[in-house]
Design an enzyme around this catalytic site. Structure first.
Site, PDB file in Angstrom:
ATOM      1  CB  SER A  53      -0.954  -0.079   1.199  1.00 54.94           C
ATOM      2  OG  SER A  53      -1.898   0.933   1.142  1.00 54.94           O
TER       3      SER A  53
ATOM      4  CG  ASP B 179      -7.371  -1.991  -3.450  1.00 55.77           C
ATOM      5  OD1 ASP B 179      -7.961  -1.208  -2.677  1.00 55.77           O
ATOM      6  OD2 ASP B 179      -6.146  -2.190  -3.407  1.00 55.77           O
TER       7      ASP B 179
ATOM      8  CG  HIS C  84      -5.986  -1.700   0.295  1.00 56.23           C
ATOM      9  ND1 HIS C  84      -5.492  -1.221  -0.907  1.00 56.23           N
ATOM     10  CD2 HIS C  84      -5.180  -1.176   1.259  1.00 56.23           C
ATOM     11  CE1 HIS C  84      -4.456  -0.436  -0.673  1.00 56.23           C
ATOM     12  NE2 HIS C  84      -4.239  -0.400   0.630  1.00 56.23           N
TER      13      HIS C  84
END
Ligand code: MLT
Length: 217
Positions: free
Chosen positions: A108, A158, A189
């Site tokens: 991320s 996501d 995610h």
């Protein structure tokens, strides 16, 4: 844990000669301990270098500022990318790690600064595993990173990173010459066991490629 070299970080030396050193870059709200188990799973013999992001967003550590979800402060991102690259190079010298063995593994926000490092300071990294990354910035000029192996693992559902964003990053990295392996999980995610297994297999084969490039150099 060590606060030397400008970043609070953990370093664990490689367990066998020639093993890669994974540069572990956590997501928003993580810290330098978050990805240690992941790194150990991905390459059991690897060295691990895991810094904590220096930006605080309401108490959550990050590697660079953002103006809103998915909207980055690009000036800060550039500055922080160079600062992190300096740290990696200094840490490699300090701990006696060959620079061409350093492989970024980011999740991320950590994957986004790893992608930025590939674009702005490509010599810092031999390869990268990017979990849930998007295009961090448009580099000008485009760097030349011929053959650099990049594993890009994205989630089809996501909510933070639409699939087209991951595809834009893959296109940009390929235009720069990188050898991009996309991986799609039917997921959001968060990482899944499928992401981890695919990255582990990919790293096992990429390590061979990196070794060949080194012996050819
Ligand atoms: C970022 O800010 O880097 C991305 O939006 C991912 C996140 O950390 O939430």
């Amino acid at each position: 844990m060590s606060a030397d070299l400008g970043f609070v970080h953990v370093f664990e030396p490689p367990r066998t000669p020639g093993a890669p050193v994974l540069l572990l870059l956590h997501g928003t709200g993580g810290d330098e301990r978050d990805l240690l188990p992941l790194g150990r799973t991905l390459v059991p013999t690897a060295g691990l270098l895991s810094p904590r992001g220096k930006v605080s967003e309401q108490g959550m550590a990050r590697f660079f500022r953002r103006l809103a979800e998915g909207v980055f402060d690009v000036a800060d991102l550039r500055r922080r990318t160079l600062e992190l690259a300096d740290f990696v190079e200094q840490a490699a010298a300090h701990y006696g790690v060959e620079q061409n063995r350093v492989v970024a593994v980011g999740f991320s926000n950590g994957a986004n600064i790893a992608a930025s490092m590939l674009l702005l300071r490509p010599e810092t990294l031999a390869a990268a595993v990017l979990f849930r990354a998007m295009m961090p910035l448009q580099p000008d000029p485009l760097p030349s990173i011929p053959g650099t192996p990049v594993f890009l693992a994205s989630g089809t559902h996501d909510p933070l990173i639409p699939p087209r964003e991951a595809e834009r990053l893959a296109t940009l990295l390929r235009a720069a010459g990188a050898r991009v392996t996309p991986h799609w999980e039917r997921a959001g995610h968060q990482l899944t066991p499928g992401d981890v297994a695919a990255a582990r297999d990919w790293l096992a084969s990429a390590a061979g490629v990196m070794g060949r490039e080194q012996s050819a150099a």
